[in-house]
Design an enzyme around this catalytic site. Sequence first.
Site, PDB file in Angstrom:
ATOM      1  N   GLU A   1      24.250  21.803   6.566  1.00 38.61           N
ATOM      2  CA  GLU A   1      25.295  22.549   5.849  1.00 38.61           C
ATOM      3  C   GLU A   1      26.215  23.152   6.909  1.00 38.61           C
ATOM      4  O   GLU A   1      25.965  24.242   7.417  1.00 38.61           O
ATOM      5  CB  GLU A   1      24.691  23.657   4.994  1.00 38.61           C
ATOM      6  CG  GLU A   1      23.769  23.161   3.891  1.00 38.61           C
ATOM      7  CD  GLU A   1      23.135  24.313   3.118  1.00 38.61           C
ATOM      8  OE1 GLU A   1      23.332  25.488   3.527  1.00 38.61           O
ATOM      9  OE2 GLU A   1      22.444  24.055   2.134  1.00 38.61           O
TER      10      GLU A   1
ATOM     11  N   GLU B   1      14.327  24.513   5.796  1.00 40.72           N
ATOM     12  CA  GLU B   1      15.722  24.719   6.215  1.00 40.72           C
ATOM     13  C   GLU B   1      15.715  25.565   7.478  1.00 40.72           C
ATOM     14  O   GLU B   1      15.275  26.713   7.463  1.00 40.72           O
ATOM     15  CB  GLU B   1      16.508  25.425   5.112  1.00 40.72           C
ATOM     16  CG  GLU B   1      17.938  25.767   5.487  1.00 40.72           C
ATOM     17  CD  GLU B   1      18.592  26.734   4.502  1.00 40.72           C
ATOM     18  OE1 GLU B   1      19.817  26.904   4.572  1.00 40.72           O
ATOM     19  OE2 GLU B   1      17.862  27.337   3.695  1.00 40.72           O
TER      20      GLU B   1
ATOM     21  N   ARG C   1      16.980  34.352   3.378  1.00 32.41           N
ATOM     22  CA  ARG C   1      18.013  33.849   4.283  1.00 32.41           C
ATOM     23  C   ARG C   1      18.126  34.627   5.587  1.00 32.41           C
ATOM     24  O   ARG C   1      18.957  34.298   6.425  1.00 32.41           O
ATOM     25  CB  ARG C   1      19.358  33.821   3.559  1.00 32.41           C
ATOM     26  CG  ARG C   1      19.484  32.653   2.588  1.00 32.41           C
ATOM     27  CD  ARG C   1      20.769  32.708   1.772  1.00 32.41           C
ATOM     28  NE  ARG C   1      21.042  31.441   1.116  1.00 32.41           N
ATOM     29  CZ  ARG C   1      20.465  31.025  -0.011  1.00 32.41           C
ATOM     30  NH1 ARG C   1      19.554  31.789  -0.596  1.00 32.41           N
ATOM     31  NH2 ARG C   1      20.776  29.855  -0.524  1.00 32.41           N
TER      32      ARG C   1
ATOM     33  N   ARG D   1      17.831  27.594   9.998  1.00 31.68           N
ATOM     34  CA  ARG D   1      19.109  28.261   9.785  1.00 31.68           C
ATOM     35  C   ARG D   1      19.790  28.737  11.080  1.00 31.68           C
ATOM     36  O   ARG D   1      20.928  29.182  11.041  1.00 31.68           O
ATOM     37  CB  ARG D   1      18.906  29.461   8.857  1.00 31.68           C
ATOM     38  CG  ARG D   1      18.450  29.051   7.471  1.00 31.68           C
ATOM     39  CD  ARG D   1      18.152  30.271   6.585  1.00 31.68           C
ATOM     40  NE  ARG D   1      19.277  31.148   6.432  1.00 31.68           N
ATOM     41  CZ  ARG D   1      20.299  30.953   5.597  1.00 31.68           C
ATOM     42  NH1 ARG D   1      20.339  29.855   4.859  1.00 31.68           N
ATOM     43  NH2 ARG D   1      21.276  31.829   5.513  1.00 31.68           N
TER      44      ARG D   1
ATOM     45  N   ASP E   1      35.105   2.121  30.949  1.00 31.04           N
ATOM     46  CA  ASP E   1      34.787   2.915  32.134  1.00 31.04           C
ATOM     47  C   ASP E   1      33.872   4.077  31.750  1.00 31.04           C
ATOM     48  O   ASP E   1      34.328   5.088  31.214  1.00 31.04           O
ATOM     49  CB  ASP E   1      36.086   3.428  32.759  1.00 31.04           C
ATOM     50  CG  ASP E   1      35.850   4.368  33.932  1.00 31.04           C
ATOM     51  OD1 ASP E   1      34.692   4.488  34.384  1.00 31.04           O
ATOM     52  OD2 ASP E   1      36.830   4.969  34.403  1.00 31.04           O
TER      53      ASP E   1
ATOM     54  N   GLU F   1      29.502  24.852   8.416  1.00 35.99           N
ATOM     55  CA  GLU F   1      30.623  25.725   8.076  1.00 35.99           C
ATOM     56  C   GLU F   1      31.730  25.573   9.110  1.00 35.99           C
ATOM     57  O   GLU F   1      31.474  25.194  10.261  1.00 35.99           O
ATOM     58  CB  GLU F   1      30.144  27.183   8.016  1.00 35.99           C
ATOM     59  CG  GLU F   1      29.069  27.404   6.958  1.00 35.99           C
ATOM     60  CD  GLU F   1      28.320  28.714   7.106  1.00 35.99           C
ATOM     61  OE1 GLU F   1      27.685  29.142   6.136  1.00 35.99           O
ATOM     62  OE2 GLU F   1      28.362  29.305   8.220  1.00 35.99           O
TER      63      GLU F   1
ATOM     64  N   GLU G   1      33.748  29.833   2.123  1.00 31.00           N
ATOM     65  CA  GLU G   1      32.613  30.568   2.658  1.00 31.00           C
ATOM     66  C   GLU G   1      32.933  32.056   2.774  1.00 31.00           C
ATOM     67  O   GLU G   1      33.996  32.516   2.365  1.00 31.00           O
ATOM     68  CB  GLU G   1      32.173  29.983   4.003  1.00 31.00           C
ATOM     69  CG  GLU G   1      30.893  29.136   3.930  1.00 31.00           C
ATOM     70  CD  GLU G   1      29.677  29.937   3.473  1.00 31.00           C
ATOM     71  OE1 GLU G   1      29.678  31.180   3.589  1.00 31.00           O
ATOM     72  OE2 GLU G   1      28.708  29.312   2.997  1.00 31.00           O
TER      73      GLU G   1
ATOM     74  N   GLU H   1      32.895  25.408   3.587  1.00 30.54           N
ATOM     75  CA  GLU H   1      31.682  24.606   3.743  1.00 30.54           C
ATOM     76  C   GLU H   1      31.747  23.429   2.787  1.00 30.54           C
ATOM     77  O   GLU H   1      32.137  23.578   1.622  1.00 30.54           O
ATOM     78  CB  GLU H   1      30.426  25.435   3.460  1.00 30.54           C
ATOM     79  CG  GLU H   1      29.123  24.652   3.553  1.00 30.54           C
ATOM     80  CD  GLU H   1      27.903  25.529   3.307  1.00 30.54           C
ATOM     81  OE1 GLU H   1      27.857  26.636   3.898  1.00 30.54           O
ATOM     82  OE2 GLU H   1      27.009  25.134   2.534  1.00 30.54           O
TER      83      GLU H   1
ATOM     84  N   HIS I   1      23.071  25.250   8.714  1.00 30.16           N
ATOM     85  CA  HIS I   1      21.689  25.266   8.243  1.00 30.16           C
ATOM     86  C   HIS I   1      21.242  23.825   8.021  1.00 30.16           C
ATOM     87  O   HIS I   1      21.919  23.064   7.328  1.00 30.16           O
ATOM     88  CB  HIS I   1      21.588  26.068   6.943  1.00 30.16           C
ATOM     89  CG  HIS I   1      22.237  27.414   7.034  1.00 30.16           C
ATOM     90  ND1 HIS I   1      22.851  28.035   5.971  1.00 30.16           N
ATOM     91  CD2 HIS I   1      22.385  28.254   8.091  1.00 30.16           C
ATOM     92  CE1 HIS I   1      23.339  29.202   6.342  1.00 30.16           C
ATOM     93  NE2 HIS I   1      23.080  29.356   7.629  1.00 30.16           N
TER      94      HIS I   1
END
Length: 470
Positions: free
Chosen positions: A130, A358, A339, A360, A51, A132, A212, A220, A269
Amino acid sequence: MTENEVMQYIKEQEIQLIDVKFCDLLGTWQHFTVPISELSPDVFEEGFGFDGSSIRGWQAIEASDMLIIPDASTAVIDNFIEAKTLSLTCNIKDPITGNFYDKDPRYIAQKAEKYLKSTGIADTAYFGPEAEFFIFDDIRYDQTANSGYYYIDSEEGVWNSGRDEMPNLGHKPRYKEGYFPVSPIDTQTDIRNEMVMEMQNVGIRIEAAHHEVATGGQAEIDMRFNSLTAMGDSFMWYKYIVKNVARRYDKTATFMPKPLFGDNGSGMHVHQSLWKNGQPLFAGKEYAGLSEMGLYYIGGILKHAKALCAFTNSTTNSYKRLVPGFEAPVNFVYSSRNRSAAVRIPMYSNSPKARRIEYRTPDPTSNCYIAFSAMLLAGLDGIINKINPGKPVDKDLFTLSKKELKNIPVAPGSLEDALKELEKDHKFLLQGGVFTEDVIQTWVKRKMENDVQPVRMRPVPYEFALYYDI
């Protein structure tokens, strides 16, 4: 495995049940179980009926019949079911048209990969999220007409440093100091190790697992990169395994981006790169060892970043993490090693194969199939239209003055703002028929009616502290 190999494996392993799993529009795995007697080679073509009107964001009740089509290549044992059970990840079909379903997130991911190949730019997009998450000991919450609260607890929470635990042994990670301490401060090594082992049991390659930054059990586990749809499948297993292993230990895991006030939230990330004929395309002689193509890909991500947030940061709680001036990367610029920028170019290795970008800003509440597909389409738009990402910002963005930040775009301040950005900017998502207007509008409507409006209408506890005595 092929379909014939699955049938043989069932006999050899004396499988008792088949569990078929699929992803709904919002990113939650759904499933049902059938006895082994109901599985035949024809099922891989004809599927099982269900369904579709009972699945969030899918069919109307007058068109509810749908088919679930198992993918033989995804067959693995599900260790969280007592009877010996083979799990199969599935796609969805319309039984009338015979077409795969445009609102099936896994099909969206498959279409994104097909579109990538059709451009001739690359044949493979690799993704490495990555993600967390928190592992708590207790969570209670409720909302009624005359009350609303949540209560979280963890044996690791520094807020319990003075609690009578008969005895309290201390060694609780302080706020923002949970990154990498050994036991007895890190109490969850065995839990994470069991999660890693279960992930490896279903074929996921793991690179590392660790505590973390936040107090209260933040963790993580990093998966090795994989192609888009395959990583989407792995990420669904990742969430499933994290939550079920936590339950084995009488704990509860959440991917909610900001469950705790005053400490780091949980991000995701996402490492990304394009390859063709087995060769990396993001390595070159431009900034931070990137190719011109890599820079254009960043240009596409940054141009469409606000619209992407509707998929990569898809809850109202996501924007409790995305607050300018705090730990989350909300500034839409790029940099190497930095970062605090939304896009980082990792510099761990000089190997061309390791060159990647990357992104983030995302968090792990996103529907991985949809979020990865949207990011790929944004990056491809950057490459096709040669979108210049501008100059890199090699400074700590958290320490810049208001004047220095003035011309740097930032993430939307709320889910509603992100949805408005998506409505304005989504043509890039329609390329190759990967997304449809119906998918976009269904997403916006669903999120406005089920997330934005209900949260907007309810008072939160801190408002009483601010306003009750006015």
